[in-house]
Design a protein around this motif. Structure first.
Motif, mmCIF file in Angstrom:
data_model
loop_
_atom_site.group_PDB
_atom_site.id
_atom_site.type_symbol
_atom_site.label_atom_id
_atom_site.label_comp_id
_atom_site.label_asym_id
_atom_site.label_seq_id
_atom_site.Cartn_x
_atom_site.Cartn_y
_atom_site.Cartn_z
ATOM 1 N N UNK A 74 0.819 -1.205 0.000
ATOM 2 C CA UNK A 74 0.000 0.000 0.000
ATOM 3 C C UNK A 74 0.856 1.260 0.000
ATOM 4 N N UNK A 75 1.922 1.271 0.779
ATOM 5 C CA UNK A 75 2.658 2.521 0.984
ATOM 6 C C UNK A 75 3.353 2.985 -0.288
ATOM 7 N N UNK A 76 3.733 2.066 -1.178
ATOM 8 C CA UNK A 76 4.370 2.509 -2.416
ATOM 9 C C UNK A 76 3.371 3.270 -3.277
ATOM 10 N N UNK A 77 2.092 2.895 -3.165
ATOM 11 C CA UNK A 77 1.047 3.643 -3.865
ATOM 12 C C UNK A 77 0.962 5.068 -3.326
ATOM 13 N N UNK A 78 1.018 5.198 -1.985
ATOM 14 C CA UNK A 78 0.976 6.524 -1.365
ATOM 15 C C UNK A 78 2.233 7.328 -1.715
ATOM 16 N N UNK A 79 3.386 6.658 -1.710
ATOM 17 C CA UNK A 79 4.645 7.336 -2.059
ATOM 18 C C UNK A 79 4.597 7.841 -3.503
ATOM 19 N N UNK A 80 4.051 7.041 -4.401
ATOM 20 C CA UNK A 80 3.914 7.471 -5.788
ATOM 21 C C UNK A 80 3.023 8.710 -5.896
ATOM 22 N N UNK A 81 1.930 8.722 -5.119
ATOM 23 C CA UNK A 81 1.037 9.890 -5.126
ATOM 24 C C UNK A 81 1.780 11.154 -4.688
ATOM 25 N N UNK A 82 2.593 11.011 -3.626
ATOM 26 C CA UNK A 82 3.349 12.160 -3.107
ATOM 27 C C UNK A 82 4.398 12.619 -4.122
ATOM 28 N N UNK A 83 5.142 11.676 -4.687
ATOM 29 C CA UNK A 83 6.209 12.035 -5.635
ATOM 30 C C UNK A 83 5.641 12.697 -6.895
ATOM 31 N N UNK A 84 4.453 12.264 -7.309
ATOM 32 C CA UNK A 84 3.813 12.901 -8.476
ATOM 33 C C UNK A 84 3.538 14.377 -8.183
ATOM 34 N N UNK A 85 3.064 14.650 -6.965
ATOM 35 C CA UNK A 85 2.743 16.031 -6.616
ATOM 36 C C UNK A 85 4.008 16.866 -6.396
#
Length: 470
Positions: free
Chosen positions: A41-52
């Motif tokens: 799950x956390x890699x999905x959240x990390x991807x969201x943050x890095x995109x922003x």
């Protein structure tokens, strides 16, 4: 002992009541799967943050996004095969704890990555540990378990994924709210090191399993000590499992291998594709949320529904049986994917609307996670820990798990491209068809194992000798 269970010196372990040390083994084994689910799950959240963030050190394009999401999965395949082989070759105990060290270091170093390439490399190290954890922890729990509770104990090890998923939602949303985004993702990554670190010492101190000690090594004293760890007393008889060549193993277990590896491959295509990119799917159904924290919470909702599936599987594993739970899970997944697909209105591959309110469509979609977990996500982990002989148990489990992670890695890497080329509607149709294939393969090639000793399930040949008086 139940009628039909072979009379081996290990009978007292099979008929033992549930003890505190069974629970201790469960905790020691389970924290690796807490880490595995947290990472998913956390890699999905990390991807969201890095995109922003849109940082020049962490550029996200089709290649880097796919590699960041799937690198740990590809190296997990290597870990599953290597640790599975070593677990049978030199023993479960000899390497237990090494995988936890790799998970801990990989997660911790990820948090300090200076750029995306180092992040991919450190997540690859973590993936090796996650992969190695599958065959070793599953086998240690199954070989220590009593017959009556074996299904629920092995399933409980895996159910730590449910706890890890919830922890990841809480940490991801909390970090996004409390910290600046360039710090938040590093906090998310670093916390993944904690659960694995807590069990390194316990894993190094866990005795070799009684079955491997006796049946693979002929070590009666080691088997006695392991049995006493559980509170059981076994007969002082030397019992050796007859070695199998590779050709003999394949001749006897080829259909079993197709069943365990094939169903896990199919399951992980669905679970990881919809899991790692749950944020993308959530936005396609519900629309874009107002903040990163809200996005993380929304994409975590399917995992919250799935949480109850894990523990439903635990409660019913030794009652309904593994085969029934796996078959109904695949069937329900197929139905849900087909229903959600039919609710989506598209123009080309783009979603232009839904035939029912978006919240209701999303709830139906999230229900697929319940039946994934009260179904093949749990049983594909449990069954390979039971259906292979002692001398090939971690190898068989490792091959099966590697097939699953191969499916996960492939779908994770190609999912962004598939969303563009096929659209969510057609992806769900594809997953529905695959789920039907999974159900058919379960019926044809998977054994029911409930209520039987491991030796009865595997049909391995045991040679028993009386110990000579000293």
């Amino acid at each position: 002992m139940d009628k039909g269970i072979p009379k081996t010196p290990l009978g007292p372990i099979d008929s033992l009541k549930l003890t505190f040390n069974h629970i201790k083994v469960w905790y020691t084994a389970g924290m690796g799967f807490f880490t595995d689910a947290y990472d998913l799950f956390i890699i999905s959240a990390i991807l969201d943050v890095l995109k922003q963030l849109n940082s020049p050190n962490f550029p996200l394009n089709g290649v880097t996004t796919g590699l960041l999401a799937s690198s740990a999965l590809f190296t997990a395949i290597v870990g599953q095969l290597v640790f599975g082989f070593l677990g049978d070759k030199i023993g479960r105990k000899a390497i237990y704890g090494v995988e936890a060290i790799l998970m801990t270091l990989g997660a911790l170093f990820s948090a300090f990555s200076p750029n995306i390439y180092w992040l991919i490399a450190f997540r690859s190290i973590m993936g090796l540990g996650i992969g190695g954890d599958y065959p070793i922890s599953a086998t240690i729990m199954s070989e220590y378990a009593n017959v009556k509770d074996r299904g629920k104990l092995v399933a409980l090890v895996f159910a730590n994924q449910g706890l890890g998923s919830l922890a990841a939602v809480a940490v991801g949303a909390g970090a996004a709210l409390v910290f600046p985004l360039d710090t938040a993702w590093r906090v998310m990554a670093a916390i993944g090191a904690i659960p694995a670190a807590t069990v390194i010492y316990l894993r190094r101190k866990t005795p070799e399993t009684p079955r491997y000690s006796l049946l693979a090594k002929g070590d009666v004293e080691g088997a006695k000590k392991a049995a006493e760890f559980l509170g059981a007393k076994i007969e002082e008889k030397k019992a050796i499992a007859k070695p199998l060549s590779v050709s003999e193993f394949l001749s006897k277990y080829w259909l079993t291998l197709i069943g365990t590896a094939g169903t896990w491959f199919i399951l992980d295509i669905a679970f990881y594709g919809t899991g790692i990119y749950s944020g993308t799917i959530t936005q396609l159904i519900l629309g874009s949320p107002s903040s990163i924290a809200n996005l993380i919470i929304e994409q975590g909702l399917p995992y919250m529904v799935g949480f109850f599936g894990y523990f439903t599987a635990v409660a019913l594993m030794d009652k309904l049986g593994r085969k029934v739970i796996q078959t109904q899970g695949f069937i329900m997944m197929a139905i849900i994917y087909a229903v959600v697909s039919s609710l989506i209105l598209t123009k080309g591959t783009k979603i232009i609307g839904l035939t029912i309110p978006a919240e209701l469509a999303f709830l139906i979609y999230a229900l697929s996670f319940f039946f994934i977990d009260f179904g093949p996500n749990t049983t594909t982990f449990v069954i390979p820990a039971e259906v292979y002989p002692t001398r090939a148990r971690t190898t068989g489990h490792g091959i099966s798990a590697a097939a699953g992670k191969l499916g996960a890695a492939i779908t994770t890497y190609v999912f962004p491209s598939l969303l563009v080329s096929m659209g969510l509607k057609n992806i769900l149709v594809m997953l529905s068809i695959l789920s039907i294939i999974g159900a058919v393969l379960t019926i044809i090639a998977v054994k029911e194992t409930k209520g039987k000793s491991l030796e009865e399930i595997t049909g391995e040949e045991i040679i028993i000798q009386e110990q000579q008086a000293q």
